[in-house]
Enzyme design. Structure first.
Site, mmCIF file in Angstrom:
data_model
loop_
_atom_site.group_PDB
_atom_site.id
_atom_site.type_symbol
_atom_site.label_atom_id
_atom_site.label_comp_id
_atom_site.label_asym_id
_atom_site.label_seq_id
_atom_site.Cartn_x
_atom_site.Cartn_y
_atom_site.Cartn_z
ATOM 1 N N LYS A 1 0.844 -1.202 0.000
ATOM 2 C CA LYS A 1 0.000 0.000 0.000
ATOM 3 C C LYS A 1 0.877 1.249 0.000
ATOM 4 O O LYS A 1 0.613 2.210 -0.732
ATOM 5 C CB LYS A 1 -0.927 -0.007 1.226
ATOM 6 C CG LYS A 1 -2.035 -1.044 1.115
ATOM 7 C CD LYS A 1 -2.788 -1.261 2.430
ATOM 8 C CE LYS A 1 -3.806 -2.394 2.274
ATOM 9 N NZ LYS A 1 -4.510 -2.726 3.518
ATOM 10 N N GLN B 1 -4.433 -1.094 9.676
ATOM 11 C CA GLN B 1 -4.363 -2.442 9.106
ATOM 12 C C GLN B 1 -4.939 -3.477 10.085
ATOM 13 O O GLN B 1 -4.565 -3.508 11.254
ATOM 14 C CB GLN B 1 -2.896 -2.779 8.770
ATOM 15 C CG GLN B 1 -2.710 -4.123 8.098
ATOM 16 C CD GLN B 1 -3.335 -4.189 6.703
ATOM 17 O OE1 GLN B 1 -3.269 -3.244 5.927
ATOM 18 N NE2 GLN B 1 -3.969 -5.320 6.385
ATOM 19 N N ASP C 1 -10.912 3.016 4.512
ATOM 20 C CA ASP C 1 -11.290 1.605 4.359
ATOM 21 C C ASP C 1 -12.814 1.429 4.324
ATOM 22 O O ASP C 1 -13.307 0.347 4.025
ATOM 23 C CB ASP C 1 -10.725 0.784 5.529
ATOM 24 C CG ASP C 1 -9.544 -0.085 5.108
ATOM 25 O OD1 ASP C 1 -9.397 -0.345 3.898
ATOM 26 O OD2 ASP C 1 -8.775 -0.502 5.995
#
Ligand code: NAD
Length: 282
Positions: free
Chosen positions: A50, A94, A117
């Site tokens: 990422k 994450q 997200d």
């Protein structure tokens, strides 16, 4: 019949190039903060990928690596600081988090406008309501791959295997919003092979290596494999028995090289979306 293999890497490269062009004309570079707690090896790889992809697109990415024993309070405090930082447009924590940290508390602490997200309940609620919002990256990438496959979604019977809040449930909501007739299957579903055979679109997100067999797939169906499973011999496979399904499906994604690259490209797209919204320059 041999299925068309949908090239997720190529599609993701196209999307990333478009995003880089959009970033280049912004007055200030979008700011993305990626937070990794602990040393889960798979998470470390995802975060590195990422970070790299964001940099290549011109996004100002800051990856914050915290030790596994970081307290929940310290993590929440960091999120508070990132929420308040005007240079940060997008925040990604994450998952999975270490066991002593409650995922829900962390996700709910993120400013929904920076929740790149799309896991915050406010964003998931907007998604279910059919409102514009930050949509979870993996299901968003799947919708883009279905468009690539030339698969009309409206009016089709779609099966989603897996009901997690980060993949299966938002996936079912997106397909429903796109006018598919959706079945959401899970570990308690009685006859999964039969549910699969009835579907024109199958999205596999159960995390079970090669569970979906060739004879589960109706002729010409589109099969999207979200699963990422590491076998004992080190090979990476999806939730779909790829070579078996090739002779049944009309189109299919491989693992690796299917959904994974699109997930990262969609994260970059969401970052630009969050930045342009926040700065009122859409
Ligand atoms: P999860 O473990 O949170 O959820 C799995 C779901 O699958 C559950 O709802 C469970 O009920 C269902 N399930 C489990 N066994 C089943 C069975 N035998 N039959 C039917 N349903 C079953 O997993 P997740 O986070 O949603 O991830 C699913 C898979 O997708 C994993 O392999 C994960 O690594 C992968 N993933 C890939 C990407 C990507 O970018 N490609 C992103 C996220 C997750």
């Amino acid at each position: 019949m041999t299925a068309r293999v949908i090239d997720g890497r190529a599609e993701a490269a196209l999307l990333r190039a478009q995003i880089a062009e959009r970033v280049a004309v912004l007055q200030a570079r979008p700011g993305l903060a990626v937070v990794l707690v602990g040393d889960d090896p798979a998470s470390a790889v995802y975060v590195r990928n990422k970070d790299r992809a964001a940099k290549a697109a011109g996004i100002a990415v800051e990856t914050l690596r915290l030790p596994a024993n970081t307290s929940q309070a310290a993590l929440l405090e960091l999120i508070g600081r990132l929420n308040a930082d005007p240079a940060i447009d997008a925040i990604l924590v994450q998952l999975p988090l270490p066991a002593h940290i409650e995922r829900r508390a962390v996700i709910e602490a993120i400013n929904p406008a920076k929740d790149v997200d799309g896991f915050h309940p406010a964003n998931l609620g907007r998604l279910v309501d059919g409102m514009p919002t930050l949509v979870p990256c993996t299901p968003l990438g799947v919708m883009k791959l279905l468009a690539t496959a030339g698969m009309p979604v409206a009016g089709t019977r779609a099966l989603v295997i897996g009901r997690s809040p980060i993949v299966g449930k938002p996936m079912a909501a997106l397909l429903t919003n796109a006018d598919a007739t959706v079945t959401l299957a899970h570990s308690r579903t009685r006859d999964l092979p039969e549910e699969c055979r009835r579907a024109q679109i199958v999205i596999a997100a159960a995390g079970r290596a090669e569970m979906v067999r060739g004879d589960w797939i109706g002729r010409g169906a589109t099969v999207i494999d979200v699963g990422i499973n590491r076998l004992e011999d080190g090979r990476l496979v999806g939730d779909v028995a790829f070579s078996e399904c090739l002779s049944h499906a009309g189109a299919i994604t491989p693992v690796p090289g299917g959904v994974g690259p699109m997930t990262i490209a969609c994260l970059l797209e969401n970052t630009v979306l969050a930045a342009t919204h926040r700065r009122g320059r859409e």
